[in-house]
Design a protein around this motif. Sequence first.
Motif, PDB file in Angstrom:
ATOM      1  N   ARG A  90      -2.092   1.462   6.875  1.00 16.35           N
ATOM      2  CA  ARG A  90      -0.686   1.299   7.258  1.00 16.35           C
ATOM      3  C   ARG A  90      -0.256  -0.111   6.904  1.00 16.35           C
ATOM      4  N   VAL A  91      -0.206  -0.362   5.597  1.00 24.74           N
ATOM      5  CA  VAL A  91       0.261  -1.660   5.115  1.00 24.74           C
ATOM      6  C   VAL A  91       1.784  -1.625   5.090  1.00 24.74           C
ATOM      7  N   PHE A  92       2.398  -2.808   5.063  1.00 26.08           N
ATOM      8  CA  PHE A  92       3.851  -2.875   4.892  1.00 26.08           C
ATOM      9  C   PHE A  92       4.126  -2.718   3.405  1.00 26.08           C
ATOM     10  N   LYS A  93       4.489  -1.497   3.012  1.00 22.12           N
ATOM     11  CA  LYS A  93       4.514  -1.122   1.589  1.00 22.12           C
ATOM     12  C   LYS A  93       5.437  -1.974   0.740  1.00 22.12           C
ATOM     13  N   GLU A  94       6.600  -2.345   1.303  1.00 26.87           N
ATOM     14  CA  GLU A  94       7.590  -3.053   0.494  1.00 26.87           C
ATOM     15  C   GLU A  94       7.234  -4.535   0.346  1.00 26.87           C
ATOM     16  N   MET A  95       6.397  -5.041   1.257  1.00 31.19           N
ATOM     17  CA  MET A  95       6.100  -6.479   1.224  1.00 31.19           C
ATOM     18  C   MET A  95       4.956  -6.756   0.256  1.00 31.19           C
ATOM     19  N   PHE A 103       1.679 -11.887   7.825  1.00 29.55           N
ATOM     20  CA  PHE A 103       2.328 -11.290   8.996  1.00 29.55           C
ATOM     21  C   PHE A 103       1.546 -11.582  10.275  1.00 29.55           C
ATOM     22  N   GLU A 151      -5.816  -3.879   4.614  1.00 31.65           N
ATOM     23  CA  GLU A 151      -5.773  -3.609   6.055  1.00 31.65           C
ATOM     24  C   GLU A 151      -6.694  -4.586   6.803  1.00 31.65           C
ATOM     25  N   MET A 154      -5.058  -7.935   6.812  1.00 36.49           N
ATOM     26  CA  MET A 154      -3.980  -8.032   7.800  1.00 36.49           C
ATOM     27  C   MET A 154      -4.563  -8.307   9.178  1.00 36.49           C
TER      28      MET A 154
ATOM     29  N   LEU B 173      11.080 -11.645   9.586  1.00 34.00           N
ATOM     30  CA  LEU B 173       9.795 -11.050   9.207  1.00 34.00           C
ATOM     31  C   LEU B 173       9.423  -9.952  10.211  1.00 34.00           C
ATOM     32  N   ARG B 176      11.535  -6.903   9.542  1.00 36.50           N
ATOM     33  CA  ARG B 176      11.097  -6.161   8.357  1.00 36.50           C
ATOM     34  C   ARG B 176       9.829  -5.378   8.667  1.00 36.50           C
ATOM     35  N   GLY B 177       8.927  -5.986   9.448  1.00 44.29           N
ATOM     36  CA  GLY B 177       7.714  -5.283   9.850  1.00 44.29           C
ATOM     37  C   GLY B 177       8.047  -4.069  10.698  1.00 44.29           C
ATOM     38  N   SER B 180       9.350  -1.347   8.556  1.00 40.86           N
ATOM     39  CA  SER B 180       8.343  -0.744   7.700  1.00 40.86           C
ATOM     40  C   SER B 180       7.379   0.126   8.510  1.00 40.86           C
ATOM     41  N   ASP B 181       6.869  -0.385   9.612  1.00 47.92           N
ATOM     42  CA  ASP B 181       5.937   0.360  10.461  1.00 47.92           C
ATOM     43  C   ASP B 181       5.867  -0.367  11.800  1.00 47.92           C
ATOM     44  N   ARG B 184       2.436  -0.760  13.584  1.00 49.58           N
ATOM     45  CA  ARG B 184       1.564  -1.701  12.874  1.00 49.58           C
ATOM     46  C   ARG B 184       1.986  -3.130  13.194  1.00 49.58           C
ATOM     47  N   LEU B 188      -0.062  -6.318  15.230  1.00 52.08           N
ATOM     48  CA  LEU B 188      -0.274  -7.650  14.661  1.00 52.08           C
ATOM     49  C   LEU B 188       0.428  -8.718  15.497  1.00 52.08           C
TER      50      LEU B 188
END
Lengths: 251, 305
Positions: A90-95, A103, A151, A154, B173, B176-177, B180-181, B184, B188
């Motif tokens: 579950r990565v931040f796809k757009e980043m 992050f 992952e 992160m 940030l 945006r996180g 996105s999810d 997740r 973090l």
Amino acid sequence: MSEPLLAARGVSVRFGGLVAVDGVDLDVRAGELVGIIGPNGAGKTTFFHTLSGVLAPTAGRVLVGGDDLTGKPPHAYAAHGVARTFQTPRVFKEMPAIDNVRFGLEFAGRTRQHAHDAFDEAETILEFLGLADVAAVPAGGLTPSRQRLLEIGMALGARPRVLLLDEVAAGLTHAEVDASAQLIRRVRDELGLAVVWIEHAVRVLMNYVERVAVLHQGRKIADGDPRAVAKDPAVVEAYLGEEGEPERRAA
Amino acid sequence: MNSRHALLALLAGGLALAALPWLLSDFLLALALSCVMYAGLAVSWSMFCGPTNYLSLATAAFFGLGTYVTAWGAGALPYGLSVLAGGLVAAGFAALIGAAVLHLRGAYFAVITFGMGELVRHGITYYEKAFEGTVGRIIAEAPESTTVYWMVLLVSMGAVAAAVLVRDHRLGLALRGIGSDEERAQTLGVNARRSKIAAFALSAFFAGALGAAMAVRWTYIDPLTVFNPFIGFQTVLIAMVGGAQTILGPIASAVVFGLLTEFLRLQFPYLFLVILGFLLILLVLYLPGGIASLFERWRWRRGNV
């Protein structure tokens, strides 16, 4: 013995009538690398969700560094130094990849310092994972195996004390599995983290962890030295009864 | 472009726009006012909804609350303070409502934010009927139209500056996180609830302040006019056509919309809504990334030549 860094006390999760996790106890100390195995549907991932605050246990308590975090939101766990990966990345796809690592550094990792500051830079973490060349690539564009590594990056960015790895080896080739396992041990050794690693591929896990716990139908049926656990009749029974003996599953 | 460059560009642009009252006729100044107001509304909407992918239809509620603050305070509060108070009331309301509904997503959130606007409108109508005996109020002393223009320009510039600062700092940030999810991001260390409420309230502040600043344009204020859902829809439309992930997109889109609407209305008084609707369909079909994606394409082409 030192105070456990992560402690689950009688953790249970019920979904309606289904008991997914049933009174599991687990203590993990700093520097320990503990594996959790179990057949499909044994409750491994659900148990992980309770350890990271993603899911509140129906009963039981979760303590991190001695603080009771039961029922707290995930960011409270992160602030206490629990970082995790997800089974499906579950990565931040757009980043860009580097921002994915940054992050954690900006939020959970902001206040905490490692013993030695080897992982204070997103660049260092990417380099350590062999992802330096794709730092600027949006994470959604990486191959699945690189997303798995990211992952881990992160989670490392969050400067964890406890690292929870959910099937990081799934879908990787033998060489890749071996490389990730080496990596996980190295992280543990260099940062002195407590690592809990769930894996379906039993053989991989048995080779790299010093301690393994077995979940079966939501219950913990064994916990100890991998060689002893592999011979445990209850464990053999669980695997034979459900889907074949451990060695064959791993192959 | 980092924050400092963006803010300097904003300041230069704002100073140039501040000179318009000396250059334009009354008619054109009114057109400029409408463009600047929608630019401010669209940027403030995108500030929260762009990165988080939330669809808020509450803009009309915030805007309307702002106008009512000016109407209530007229005579008692100086114009500048009314605008500030309008923004604060809207932000407070957004924080309160946000705490209750920001866990919802998608269509549920859109519908409930639309409902918020209706709730406030009917609430105020009821209050006026029950306790004041009359619905609507008259603003007797209005500042000059140039003063209104400068005030709206100032608030809109504030919205753009806030959007730049949010984008370039941790809150951006986090948003945006979350977009996105969300889960997740939480694992973090992002306190998603707090980040969302803060950004939602900040975005509402500017919508409320713009409502308070615009209130004096109407001499007669009543709930039906100022809680007009059209203002909310128009804002969302402008932001989306411009590209809600960006700051420049909604600004450009507000200007294009403002000019286009006016041009079509004058040239084709009977067909203008039909033509506008048709253009919108074309835009959505062939430019899904919004007007901002045109800049991107241009930059990309320039970089490759």
